[in-house]
Scaffold this motif. Structure first.
Motif, short mmCIF file in Angstrom:
data_model
loop_
_atom_site.label_atom_id
_atom_site.label_comp_id
_atom_site.label_asym_id
_atom_site.label_seq_id
_atom_site.Cartn_x
_atom_site.Cartn_y
_atom_site.Cartn_z
N LEU A 51 -58.70 -35.50 16.65
CA LEU A 51 -57.65 -35.28 16.08
C LEU A 51 -56.72 -34.29 16.60
CD1 LEU A 51 -59.39 -35.11 12.67
CD2 LEU A 51 -57.82 -36.87 13.48
N SER A 52 -55.40 -34.51 16.44
CA SER A 52 -54.15 -33.41 17.08
C SER A 52 -53.92 -32.60 15.80
CB SER A 52 -53.04 -34.33 17.42
OG SER A 52 -52.35 -34.71 16.37
N PHE A 53 -53.27 -31.56 16.42
CA PHE A 53 -52.95 -30.54 15.02
C PHE A 53 -52.02 -31.36 14.21
CE2 PHE A 53 -49.69 -27.59 13.45
CZ PHE A 53 -50.58 -26.59 13.13
N HIS A 54 -51.22 -32.16 14.62
CA HIS A 54 -50.24 -32.82 13.65
C HIS A 54 -51.10 -33.72 12.77
CE1 HIS A 54 -46.37 -31.14 15.00
NE2 HIS A 54 -46.94 -31.33 16.46
N GLY A 55 -52.14 -34.33 13.33
CA GLY A 55 -52.94 -35.20 12.46
C GLY A 55 -53.72 -34.50 11.41
N GLU A 100 -53.00 -24.92 5.13
CA GLU A 100 -52.33 -24.07 6.06
C GLU A 100 -53.04 -22.74 6.65
OE1 GLU A 100 -49.35 -23.93 8.74
OE2 GLU A 100 -49.25 -25.55 7.12
N ALA A 101 -53.96 -22.43 5.80
CA ALA A 101 -54.72 -21.20 6.24
C ALA A 101 -55.72 -21.62 7.33
CB ALA A 101 -55.55 -20.47 5.06
N SER A 102 -56.34 -22.86 7.38
CA SER A 102 -57.30 -23.13 8.03
C SER A 102 -56.30 -23.79 9.51
CB SER A 102 -57.87 -24.48 7.66
OG SER A 102 -58.75 -24.26 6.59
N LEU A 103 -55.37 -24.38 9.20
CA LEU A 103 -54.54 -24.87 10.50
C LEU A 103 -54.20 -23.57 11.44
CD1 LEU A 103 -52.16 -27.66 8.92
CD2 LEU A 103 -54.04 -27.83 10.53
N GLU A 104 -53.85 -22.25 10.83
CA GLU A 104 -53.39 -21.23 11.44
C GLU A 104 -54.47 -20.62 12.22
OE1 GLU A 104 -51.80 -18.64 8.48
OE2 GLU A 104 -50.12 -19.87 8.21
N THR A 105 -55.85 -21.00 12.10
CA THR A 105 -56.75 -20.40 12.74
C THR A 105 -57.03 -21.10 14.15
OG1 THR A 105 -58.67 -22.11 11.80
CG2 THR A 105 -58.31 -19.99 10.48
N PHE A 106 -56.35 -22.48 14.29
CA PHE A 106 -56.48 -22.79 15.71
C PHE A 106 -55.56 -22.16 16.54
CE2 PHE A 106 -57.57 -26.46 12.79
CZ PHE A 106 -58.87 -26.97 13.69
N SER A 107 -55.82 -22.30 17.98
CA SER A 107 -55.23 -21.44 18.96
C SER A 107 -53.81 -21.95 19.16
CB SER A 107 -56.00 -21.91 20.46
OG SER A 107 -55.68 -23.31 20.66
N LEU A 108 -52.98 -21.19 19.64
CA LEU A 108 -51.52 -21.43 19.70
C LEU A 108 -51.45 -22.71 20.54
CD1 LEU A 108 -48.68 -20.80 19.39
CD2 LEU A 108 -48.82 -19.30 21.31
#
Length: 113
Positions: A51-55, A63-71
């Motif tokens: 899955l991509s970030f956008h997926g 959002e709090a979980s999404l923010e844990t992924f690398s830039l």
């Protein structure tokens, strides 16, 4: 990767876009039944999913979980093309639009009930 790929290696890739959060979640639920586990896997055939970030965002990951992924993951491959050396023939301009532009694709999929 927990197991080496078989030789010769053959693959089929399917790119999907999530337009409907609930339908996308249902697809993931159904897909989870057939995704191959590395534990005790003895076959040269497997089903994997990425899955991509956008997926992930389209599926409603908080959002709090999404923010844990690398830039780098959040930016996506097209935004990082120059840093990755994807220029000339390998430039995002030559990638399929579905892979390059979030929210655009030629095919749509909705899981059947």
């Amino acid at each position: 990767m927990l197991r080496p790929r078989p030789t010769p290696y053959q693959a089929t890739y399917v790119l999907l876009r999530v337009d409907d959060r609930e339908a996308g979640r249902e697809l993931m639920r159904r897909l989870s039944r057939v995704v191959t586990s590395a534990a005790g896997h003895a076959s040269d055939t497997s089903v994997t999913a990425g899955l991509s970030f956008h997926g992930l965002k389209a599926l409603g990951v908080p959002e709090a979980s999404l923010e844990t992924f690398s830039l780098e993951f959040r930016q996506g491959m097209a935004a990082r093309a120059k840093a990755l050396g994807d220029d000339g023939e390998s430039s995002p301009d030559n990638w399929e639009k579905a892979a390059r532009i979030p929210g655009r694709t030629r095919r749509r999929h909705s899981p059947r009930t």
